[in-house]
Enzyme design. Structure first.
Site, PDB file in Angstrom:
ATOM      1  N   ASN A  42     -19.186 -80.089 -50.521  1.00 37.57           N
ATOM      2  CA  ASN A  42     -19.738 -79.541 -51.673  1.00 37.57           C
ATOM      3  C   ASN A  42     -18.369 -79.259 -52.451  1.00 37.57           C
ATOM      4  O   ASN A  42     -17.374 -78.913 -51.987  1.00 37.57           O
ATOM      5  CB  ASN A  42     -20.813 -78.431 -52.015  1.00 37.57           C
ATOM      6  CG  ASN A  42     -20.471 -77.386 -50.934  1.00 37.57           C
ATOM      7  OD1 ASN A  42     -19.919 -77.580 -49.827  1.00 37.57           O
ATOM      8  ND2 ASN A  42     -20.886 -76.087 -51.723  1.00 37.57           N
ATOM      9  N   ILE A  43     -18.409 -79.674 -53.576  1.00 43.18           N
ATOM     10  CA  ILE A  43     -17.177 -79.176 -54.710  1.00 43.18           C
ATOM     11  C   ILE A  43     -17.785 -78.588 -55.933  1.00 43.18           C
ATOM     12  O   ILE A  43     -18.518 -79.226 -56.763  1.00 43.18           O
ATOM     13  CB  ILE A  43     -16.666 -80.478 -55.247  1.00 43.18           C
ATOM     14  CG1 ILE A  43     -16.139 -81.513 -53.975  1.00 43.18           C
ATOM     15  CG2 ILE A  43     -15.319 -80.410 -55.972  1.00 43.18           C
ATOM     16  CD1 ILE A  43     -15.726 -82.747 -54.066  1.00 43.18           C
ATOM     17  N   GLU A  44     -17.618 -77.249 -55.993  1.00 48.31           N
ATOM     18  CA  GLU A  44     -18.181 -76.547 -56.992  1.00 48.31           C
ATOM     19  C   GLU A  44     -17.315 -76.499 -58.259  1.00 48.31           C
ATOM     20  O   GLU A  44     -16.173 -76.877 -58.260  1.00 48.31           O
ATOM     21  CB  GLU A  44     -18.430 -74.866 -56.433  1.00 48.31           C
ATOM     22  CG  GLU A  44     -19.443 -75.123 -55.430  1.00 48.31           C
ATOM     23  CD  GLU A  44     -19.904 -73.651 -54.973  1.00 48.31           C
ATOM     24  OE1 GLU A  44     -19.009 -72.525 -55.328  1.00 48.31           O
ATOM     25  OE2 GLU A  44     -20.843 -73.497 -54.436  1.00 48.31           O
ATOM     26  N   ASN A  45     -17.977 -75.925 -59.140  1.00 50.67           N
ATOM     27  CA  ASN A  45     -17.250 -75.842 -60.915  1.00 50.67           C
ATOM     28  C   ASN A  45     -17.544 -74.602 -61.300  1.00 50.67           C
ATOM     29  O   ASN A  45     -18.744 -74.103 -61.285  1.00 50.67           O
ATOM     30  CB  ASN A  45     -17.705 -77.217 -61.558  1.00 50.67           C
ATOM     31  CG  ASN A  45     -16.827 -77.379 -62.575  1.00 50.67           C
ATOM     32  OD1 ASN A  45     -17.006 -76.950 -63.616  1.00 50.67           O
ATOM     33  ND2 ASN A  45     -15.859 -78.414 -62.600  1.00 50.67           N
ATOM     34  N   TYR A  48     -21.227 -73.918 -63.312  1.00 48.68           N
ATOM     35  CA  TYR A  48     -21.993 -74.412 -62.241  1.00 48.68           C
ATOM     36  C   TYR A  48     -22.812 -75.556 -61.909  1.00 48.68           C
ATOM     37  O   TYR A  48     -22.832 -76.266 -61.088  1.00 48.68           O
ATOM     38  CB  TYR A  48     -23.050 -73.276 -61.928  1.00 48.68           C
ATOM     39  CG  TYR A  48     -22.306 -71.657 -61.671  1.00 48.68           C
ATOM     40  CD1 TYR A  48     -21.063 -71.732 -61.737  1.00 48.68           C
ATOM     41  CD2 TYR A  48     -23.265 -70.782 -61.431  1.00 48.68           C
ATOM     42  CE1 TYR A  48     -20.268 -70.335 -61.636  1.00 48.68           C
ATOM     43  CE2 TYR A  48     -22.567 -69.371 -61.063  1.00 48.68           C
ATOM     44  CZ  TYR A  48     -21.206 -69.110 -61.266  1.00 48.68           C
ATOM     45  OH  TYR A  48     -20.592 -68.173 -60.838  1.00 48.68           O
ATOM     46  N   CYS A  53     -22.870 -81.661 -54.889  1.00 47.35           N
ATOM     47  CA  CYS A  53     -23.254 -81.483 -53.341  1.00 47.35           C
ATOM     48  C   CYS A  53     -22.744 -82.341 -52.569  1.00 47.35           C
ATOM     49  O   CYS A  53     -22.189 -83.373 -52.781  1.00 47.35           O
ATOM     50  CB  CYS A  53     -25.010 -81.804 -53.230  1.00 47.35           C
ATOM     51  SG  CYS A  53     -25.849 -80.606 -54.003  1.00 47.35           S
ATOM     52  N   GLU A  55     -23.685 -84.077 -49.987  1.00 50.72           N
ATOM     53  CA  GLU A  55     -24.653 -85.489 -49.928  1.00 50.72           C
ATOM     54  C   GLU A  55     -24.092 -86.530 -51.034  1.00 50.72           C
ATOM     55  O   GLU A  55     -23.847 -87.441 -50.531  1.00 50.72           O
ATOM     56  CB  GLU A  55     -25.945 -85.258 -49.842  1.00 50.72           C
ATOM     57  CG  GLU A  55     -26.545 -84.310 -48.865  1.00 50.72           C
ATOM     58  CD  GLU A  55     -26.693 -82.757 -49.242  1.00 50.72           C
ATOM     59  OE1 GLU A  55     -25.741 -82.543 -49.982  1.00 50.72           O
ATOM     60  OE2 GLU A  55     -27.700 -82.268 -48.813  1.00 50.72           O
ATOM     61  N   CYS A  95     -30.998 -81.052 -51.117  1.00 52.49           N
ATOM     62  CA  CYS A  95     -31.733 -80.742 -52.451  1.00 52.49           C
ATOM     63  C   CYS A  95     -32.364 -81.810 -52.961  1.00 52.49           C
ATOM     64  O   CYS A  95     -32.089 -82.988 -52.762  1.00 52.49           O
ATOM     65  CB  CYS A  95     -30.572 -79.984 -53.424  1.00 52.49           C
ATOM     66  SG  CYS A  95     -29.823 -81.045 -54.241  1.00 52.49           S
TER      67      CYS A  95
HETATM   68  N1  THU Z   1     -25.384 -77.721 -51.665  1.00 52.47           N
HETATM   69  C1  THU Z   1     -25.139 -78.968 -51.132  1.00 52.47           C
HETATM   70  O1  THU Z   1     -24.146 -79.560 -50.968  1.00 52.47           O
HETATM   71  N2  THU Z   1     -25.960 -79.657 -50.700  1.00 52.47           N
HETATM   72  C2  THU Z   1     -27.210 -79.440 -50.946  1.00 52.47           C
HETATM   73  O2  THU Z   1     -28.218 -80.293 -50.701  1.00 52.47           O
HETATM   74  C3  THU Z   1     -27.870 -77.994 -51.220  1.00 52.47           C
HETATM   75  C4  THU Z   1     -26.803 -77.334 -51.854  1.00 52.47           C
HETATM   76  C5  THU Z   1     -24.285 -76.760 -52.112  1.00 52.47           C
HETATM   77  C6  THU Z   1     -24.226 -76.843 -53.915  1.00 52.47           C
HETATM   78  C7  THU Z   1     -23.476 -75.347 -54.011  1.00 52.47           C
HETATM   79  O3  THU Z   1     -22.182 -75.569 -54.048  1.00 52.47           O
HETATM   80  C8  THU Z   1     -23.963 -74.528 -52.678  1.00 52.47           C
HETATM   81  O4  THU Z   1     -24.400 -75.597 -51.584  1.00 52.47           O
HETATM   82  C9  THU Z   1     -24.811 -73.532 -52.951  1.00 52.47           C
HETATM   83  O5  THU Z   1     -26.148 -74.113 -53.861  1.00 52.47           O
END
Ligand code: THU
Length: 138
Positions: A42-45, A48, A53, A55, A95
Site C-alpha cells: 500500500n502507498i498512502e497519500n 487519503y 492498496c 493489491e 477491500c
Molecule cells: N489496504 C490495502 O492495501 N489493501 C486492502 O485491501 C485494504 C486496505 C491499505 C490501505 C491503507 O493504506 C491501509 O490499508 C488502511 O486502510
C-alpha cells in the site's frame, strides 16, 4: 510457486509499505499463469482517497509489464510494528475496490489467498465478489 511461498513474498512486500497515516502495512504477491510473481504494497497519500492498496499496486505493476493472465494473489497485512518483525494479522481480506479491480482482469476462479505463511485460506474471486459488475453488464 505454492501458497506459502506466495504469502512469504507478500509479507516481504508489506515491509515496503508506505503507510505513515494508518501505520497499517499490506503486501500482495500476484502469480501469473506463466509463473511470474509481481508484488505490491500500500502507498498512502496525504489526500487519503489517493491511497493505493497493495493489491492494486501489484496488479498495476503486472499489467504495466505486459501481463494479463493471473492465477492467484496472496495478501498479508498487519500493524507496522508487527510487520517489521515478520508477524501478520490472521486475515487481511481485499477491500471492495480491489475486488472490483481484480474482476477486470481475473475470472471467477481466480484464487485469493488470505492469511499468513503458516495459516491461510483460499477463496475464489466469485466467492468474494458474487454477481459483479463487468463489461457484460453494460
Ligand atoms: N489496504 C490495502 O492495501 N489493501 C486492502 O485491501 C485494504 C486496505 C491499505 C490501505 C491503507 O493504506 C491501509 O490499508 C488502511 O486502510
Amino acid at each position: 510457486m505454492n501458497e506459502k511461498e506466495l504469502l512469504t513474498a507478500a509479507l516481504g512486500a508489506a515491509k515496503r509499505a508506505y503507510a505513515p497515516y494508518s501505520h497499517f502495512c499490506v503486501g500482495a504477491a500476484l502469480l501469473t499463469k506463466s509463473g511470474a510473481v509481481y508484488t505490491g504494497c500500500n502507498i498512502e497519500n496525504a489526500s487519503y482517497p489517493a491511497t493505493l492498496c497493495a493489491e492494486r499496486t501489484a496488479m498495476s505493476a503486472a499489467v504495466a509489464a505486459g501481463e494479463r493472465d493471473f492465477e492467484a494473489i496472496a495478501i498479508v497485512g498487519g500493524r507496522e510494528e508487527d510487520i517489521a518483525e515478520g508477524r501478520a494479522n490472521e486475515e487481511c481480506p481485499p477491500c471492495g475496490i480491489c475486488r472490483q479491480f481484480m474482476a477486470e482482469f481475473c475470472g471467477p476462479g481466480f484464487k485469493i489467498i488470505i492469511g499468513t505463511p503458516t495459516r491461510f485460506s483460499v477463496k475464489t474471486l466469485s466467492e468474494l465478489l458474487p454477481h459483479s459488475f463487468g463489461r457484460d453488464s453494460m
